[in-house]
Design a protein around this motif. Structure first.
Motif, PDB file in Angstrom:
ATOM      1  N   ALA B 317       0.797  -1.089   0.198  1.00 20.97           N
ATOM      2  CA  ALA B 317       0.106  -0.117  -0.061  1.00 20.97           C
ATOM      3  C   ALA B 317       0.769   1.255  -0.062  1.00 20.97           C
ATOM      4  N   PRO B 318       2.110   1.303   0.881  1.00 20.72           N
ATOM      5  CA  PRO B 318       2.684   2.657   0.781  1.00 20.72           C
ATOM      6  C   PRO B 318       3.457   2.621  -0.377  1.00 20.72           C
ATOM      7  N   ALA B 319       3.975   1.564  -1.123  1.00 23.95           N
ATOM      8  CA  ALA B 319       4.479   1.693  -2.331  1.00 23.95           C
ATOM      9  C   ALA B 319       3.830   2.265  -3.324  1.00 23.95           C
ATOM     10  N   GLU B 320       2.393   1.827  -3.510  1.00 24.85           N
ATOM     11  CA  GLU B 320       1.608   2.083  -4.701  1.00 24.85           C
ATOM     12  C   GLU B 320       1.201   3.742  -4.158  1.00 24.85           C
ATOM     13  N   ALA B 321       0.966   4.047  -2.867  1.00 22.36           N
ATOM     14  CA  ALA B 321       0.518   5.505  -2.564  1.00 22.36           C
ATOM     15  C   ALA B 321       1.856   6.184  -3.091  1.00 22.36           C
ATOM     16  N   SER B 322       3.186   6.094  -2.934  1.00 24.89           N
ATOM     17  CA  SER B 322       4.173   6.814  -2.978  1.00 24.89           C
ATOM     18  C   SER B 322       4.185   7.273  -4.624  1.00 24.89           C
ATOM     19  N   SER B 323       3.756   6.269  -5.286  1.00 26.43           N
ATOM     20  CA  SER B 323       3.649   6.511  -6.868  1.00 26.43           C
ATOM     21  C   SER B 323       2.427   7.279  -7.159  1.00 26.43           C
ATOM     22  N   ASN B 324       1.118   6.956  -6.565  1.00 23.44           N
ATOM     23  CA  ASN B 324       0.032   7.729  -6.673  1.00 23.44           C
ATOM     24  C   ASN B 324       0.257   9.219  -6.267  1.00 23.44           C
ATOM     25  N   LEU B 325       0.686   9.276  -5.018  1.00 28.08           N
ATOM     26  CA  LEU B 325       0.725  10.771  -4.545  1.00 28.08           C
ATOM     27  C   LEU B 325       1.890  11.729  -4.974  1.00 28.08           C
ATOM     28  N   ALA B 326       2.515  11.188  -5.881  1.00 36.73           N
ATOM     29  CA  ALA B 326       3.510  11.791  -6.719  1.00 36.73           C
ATOM     30  C   ALA B 326       2.776  12.932  -7.326  1.00 36.73           C
ATOM     31  N   ARG B 327       1.619  13.016  -7.866  1.00 35.60           N
ATOM     32  CA  ARG B 327       0.864  13.959  -8.365  1.00 35.60           C
ATOM     33  C   ARG B 327       0.609  15.403  -7.654  1.00 35.60           C
ATOM     34  N   TYR B 328       0.880  15.269  -6.396  1.00 37.33           N
ATOM     35  CA  TYR B 328       0.965  16.804  -5.519  1.00 37.33           C
ATOM     36  C   TYR B 328       1.965  17.201  -5.636  1.00 37.33           C
ATOM     37  N   ASP B 329       2.037  18.043  -6.652  1.00 35.03           N
ATOM     38  CA  ASP B 329       3.402  18.843  -6.696  1.00 35.03           C
ATOM     39  C   ASP B 329       3.362  20.138  -6.668  1.00 35.03           C
ATOM     40  N   GLY B 330       2.132  20.871  -6.525  1.00 30.46           N
ATOM     41  CA  GLY B 330       2.112  22.227  -6.168  1.00 30.46           C
ATOM     42  C   GLY B 330       2.010  22.826  -7.620  1.00 30.46           C
ATOM     43  N   VAL B 331       1.763  22.102  -8.793  1.00 32.03           N
ATOM     44  CA  VAL B 331       1.619  22.715 -10.014  1.00 32.03           C
ATOM     45  C   VAL B 331       0.293  22.646 -10.617  1.00 32.03           C
ATOM     46  N   ARG B 332      -0.413  21.566 -10.486  1.00 33.26           N
ATOM     47  CA  ARG B 332      -1.927  21.203 -10.989  1.00 33.26           C
ATOM     48  C   ARG B 332      -3.105  21.557 -10.058  1.00 33.26           C
ATOM     49  N   PHE B 333      -2.972  21.183  -8.799  1.00 27.96           N
ATOM     50  CA  PHE B 333      -4.093  21.541  -8.013  1.00 27.96           C
ATOM     51  C   PHE B 333      -3.595  21.870  -6.750  1.00 27.96           C
ATOM     52  N   GLY B 334      -4.371  22.533  -5.697  1.00 24.77           N
ATOM     53  CA  GLY B 334      -4.261  22.308  -4.271  1.00 24.77           C
ATOM     54  C   GLY B 334      -2.915  23.305  -3.921  1.00 24.77           C
ATOM     55  N   LEU B 335      -2.371  22.840  -2.770  1.00 28.23           N
ATOM     56  CA  LEU B 335      -1.666  23.947  -2.238  1.00 28.23           C
ATOM     57  C   LEU B 335      -0.277  23.947  -2.965  1.00 28.23           C
ATOM     58  N   ARG B 336       0.338  25.227  -2.943  1.00 27.31           N
ATOM     59  CA  ARG B 336       1.645  25.492  -3.463  1.00 27.31           C
ATOM     60  C   ARG B 336       2.597  26.220  -2.491  1.00 27.31           C
ATOM     61  N   VAL B 337       3.822  25.869  -2.142  1.00 29.04           N
ATOM     62  CA  VAL B 337       4.390  26.441  -1.146  1.00 29.04           C
ATOM     63  C   VAL B 337       5.764  26.967  -2.130  1.00 29.04           C
ATOM     64  N   GLU B 338       5.908  28.465  -2.384  1.00 32.39           N
ATOM     65  CA  GLU B 338       7.081  28.855  -3.142  1.00 32.39           C
ATOM     66  C   GLU B 338       8.432  28.312  -2.660  1.00 32.39           C
ATOM     67  N   GLY B 339       9.247  28.135  -3.535  1.00 30.34           N
ATOM     68  CA  GLY B 339      10.592  27.979  -3.181  1.00 30.34           C
ATOM     69  C   GLY B 339      11.564  28.389  -4.134  1.00 30.34           C
ATOM     70  N   LYS B 340      13.029  28.075  -3.811  1.00 32.88           N
ATOM     71  CA  LYS B 340      13.959  28.998  -4.594  1.00 32.88           C
ATOM     72  C   LYS B 340      14.119  28.342  -5.967  1.00 32.88           C
ATOM     73  N   MET B 342      12.240  24.880  -8.672  1.00 33.82           N
ATOM     74  CA  MET B 342      11.280  24.020  -8.843  1.00 33.82           C
ATOM     75  C   MET B 342      11.507  22.809  -7.742  1.00 33.82           C
ATOM     76  N   ASN B 343      12.479  22.129  -7.556  1.00 42.65           N
ATOM     77  CA  ASN B 343      12.751  21.185  -6.602  1.00 42.65           C
ATOM     78  C   ASN B 343      12.439  21.530  -5.189  1.00 42.65           C
ATOM     79  N   ASP B 344      12.798  22.803  -4.850  1.00 38.95           N
ATOM     80  CA  ASP B 344      12.581  23.236  -3.643  1.00 38.95           C
ATOM     81  C   ASP B 344      10.999  23.590  -3.586  1.00 38.95           C
ATOM     82  N   MET B 345      10.230  24.021  -4.513  1.00 33.44           N
ATOM     83  CA  MET B 345       8.837  24.400  -4.466  1.00 33.44           C
ATOM     84  C   MET B 345       8.445  22.728  -4.210  1.00 33.44           C
ATOM     85  N   TYR B 346       8.604  21.902  -4.977  1.00 35.25           N
ATOM     86  CA  TYR B 346       8.017  20.556  -4.664  1.00 35.25           C
ATOM     87  C   TYR B 346       8.321  20.027  -3.242  1.00 35.25           C
ATOM     88  N   ALA B 347       9.482  20.133  -2.579  1.00 36.96           N
ATOM     89  CA  ALA B 347       9.866  19.464  -1.349  1.00 36.96           C
ATOM     90  C   ALA B 347       9.082  20.365  -0.514  1.00 36.96           C
TER      91      ALA B 347
END
Lengths: 95, 492
Positions: B317-340, B342-347
């Motif tokens: 279940a966690p393995a499949e979740a880690s793949s499924n939840l990759a979509r929450y990247d601050g780009v397409r929907f929901g929360l975005r926390v700005e960073g210095k 792209m990678n910083d923004m994701y993290a």
């Protein structure tokens, strides 16, 4: 197999999840606790056992590689935190 | 008029048909009950306006003679189902402000049969939890309390809001999703019925994904009949879900014949856990006696790999979740926390947007899938899963259904199992094996603990044989004659 602080930091980076420095050690302990428990899977004889990839005895359906729908640019970007002219807007990636 | 919220779905259906009351009246009664249930925190978003509009449309359809299977029935929808233009959160900060532009297939099916949405039910964040303590929107409270004790108890999880809404008579039924027990365990904790259909029976399209090879939507309601009525409306082939199964949907309600004479019911010895509480053991024996008295044949069976189900689940279940939840990247929907960059923004987005339990599972999953560890963890777990499924296949050569307890305990208090995730995971010890094998299962309230809390028994069936599960569950329900309801302290 046991994860140390550096390994947790590496996995967190792979997962793109910021973990604060002070949280790495406790997280390593939690993950090792879980992984230690999972070790018991080693007791199961799985020689010549196929990994289970489908619940029902079925193959994934095939479909024609054809466009059947589309034209919803506004719907697609409607929830983006930042968008411009029907595109997702992201921080600059190329200098 | 008597309290319309106390009716079963079947009775409300008959009352609406007879013209005893309207869908608007039925919905209004539930909107009032929902508003009064705020202390339970069962809903993340209440949608009374949507409900009134839908009920009005329902009355108009009925007047035209076009009533569907759930015409005018008010339901709670787990906030994991995407609902068009209605906030959908998965109980996570990371989906802040997400208003889907589409409707999930299961909820579309429900609306097509005339059902009315009361609101979006609270849950564990991304359905990851067994006590509804991981929601960004706060804990859900169980309507039940221990006798002589006014401390709040957990409703179970992850479909805790759905369970609490149904048990508190705020909704006649609710959708849930079950990945490792998330319908059955909260049903057991709140004294209601919860049915996880066979994997593939209900479409996953438009349901926020947790672990795709395990997730399965299903109904929760206050009787076996009501869950049968709901499932018939929810289920069906959907070309948009690649693992949806193209099979006719039976009339599940018609399966409730009340006759299980000659039915072979298996009792798996591995579920008799060391240190199992006496009252759970006694309830299980009571269930066996009831089935026997109804004419079923009881057969002792063995499911030898049972003890490995939980550890295999907590890799898969966690393995499949880690793949499924990759979509929450601050780009397409929901929360975005700005960073210095792209990678910083994701993290930053994911570091802030996900709660502690979700992060823990995503890290386990990412690790289990990473180079060098994939074979040792993920592949090994998938092979163990094959052996667990094979155990069931063997058992079903000699039995038609399997009877077990639903959960190892009654509902517990907040924070009681918070320190060690492993202790929390053990809640699902009786539900996870059937999830891994994709089998249908139902939890039926069967008795009260010594503290006066509901306890459920679980019936499992063969793949796509929900009818036998419903039939046996109907007999179990009748024998148990569980009529206890929680005192409505939350109304103040």
């Amino acid at each position: 197999m046991s994860l140390d602080k550096a390994a947790v930091a590496k996995v967190a980076n792979l997962a793109r999840i910021r973990i604060e420095e002070k949280d790495l050690e406790p997280m390593a302990a939690e993950l090792n606790n879980i992984l230690g428990w999972v070790e018991q899977l080693g007791e199961v004889d799985t020689d010549n056992v196929e990994p289970m990839t489908s619940v029902a005895d079925m193959r994934l359906r095939w479909r024609a590689d054809a466009v059947t729908d589309g034209g919803y640019v506004e719907d697609v970007v409607a929830n983006a935190p930042s968008r411009e002219d029907g595109f997702f807007a992201v921080p600059k990636v190329i200098e | 008029m008597s309290d319309l919220t106390k009716l079963s779905i079947a009775a409300a259906r008959d009352g609406l048909k007879a013209g005893d009351f309207s869908a608007r009246e039925l919905t209004a009664a539930h909107i009032t009950a929902m508003a009064a249930s705020k202390p339970l925190n069962a809903f993340i978003t209440e949608t009374p306006e949507v409900a009134v509009d839908a009920a009005t449309a329902s009355d108009a359809r009925r007047a035209r003679g076009e009533a569907g299977k759930l015409e005018g029935i008010p339901l709670a929808i787990k906030d994991l189902f995407c609902t068009k233009d209605v906030l959908t959160t998965a109980a996570s900060h990371i989906l802040d402000g997400f208003n889907p532009r589409y409707e999930s297939t299961v909820t579309s099916n429900l609306w097509a049969e005339g059902a009315v949405m009361l609101g979006k039910a609270n849950l564990d964040e991304f359905a990851m939890g067994s006590s509804n303590e991981t929601s960004y929107y706060g804990n859900v409270v169980n309507p039940w309390r221990r006798q002589g004790d006014n401390r709040d108890l957990v409703p179970g999880g992850s479909s805790g809001g759905s369970a609490s809404a149904v048990a508190s008579f705020s909704a006649m039924g609710a959708t849930g999703t079950d990945t490792g027990g998330s319908i059955r365990q909260p049903a057991s904790f709140t004294g209601i019925v919860g049915m996880k259909p066979t994997y593939g029976r209900c479409s996953r399209w438009g349901v926020v994904a947790f672990a795709s090879s395990l997730d399965q939507p299903g109904p929760m309601a206050r009787s076996v009949r009501d869950t049968a009525i709901m499932l018939e409306a929810m289920a069906g082939f959907d070309p948009k879900d690649s693992t949806s199964v193209n099979m006719p949907v039976p009339n599940f309600e018609a399966a409730l014949t009340g006759d299980i004479r000659g039915l072979k019911i298996g009792i798996p010895k591995e579920y008799r856990l060391e240190g199992m509480s006496e009252e759970i053991g006694a309830l299980w024996q009571q269930g066996i006696d009831w089935m026997k008295a109804a004419g079923a044949e009881i057969i002792d069976i063995s499911l030898p790999h049972t003890k490995y189900a939980l550890p295999a689940y907590y890799i898969i279940a966690p393995a499949e979740a880690s793949s499924n939840l990759a979509r929450y990247d601050g780009v397409r929907f929901g929360l975005r926390v700005e960073g210095k960059d792209m990678n910083d923004m994701y993290a930053s987005t994911r570091g802030e947007g996900f709660g502690a339990e979700v992060k823990r599972r995503l890290l386990i999953g990412t690790y289990a899938l990473s180079a060098g560890y994939y074979d040792a963890y993920y592949l090994k777990a998938q092979k163990v899963r094959s052996r667990i499924a094979e155990d069931f296949k063997q058992a079903y050569l000699s039995v038609d259904a399997i009877l077990t307890p639903t959960a190892p305990s009654a509902a517990f208090g907040f924070g009681e199992k918070g320190d060690d995730p492993l202790e929390m995971y053990l809640n699902d010890v009786f539900t996870v094996p059937a999830s891994l094998a994709g089998l249908p299962g139902i939890s039926v309230p069967a008795g009260l603990s010594k503290d006066g809390l509901p306890l459920g028994l679980q019936l499992l069936g063969r793949p796509f044989d929900e009818e036998t599960v419903f039939r046996a569950a109907g007999v179990l329900e009748e024998a148990a004659a569980f009529t206890a309801v929680p005192a409505d302290w939350w109304r103040g």
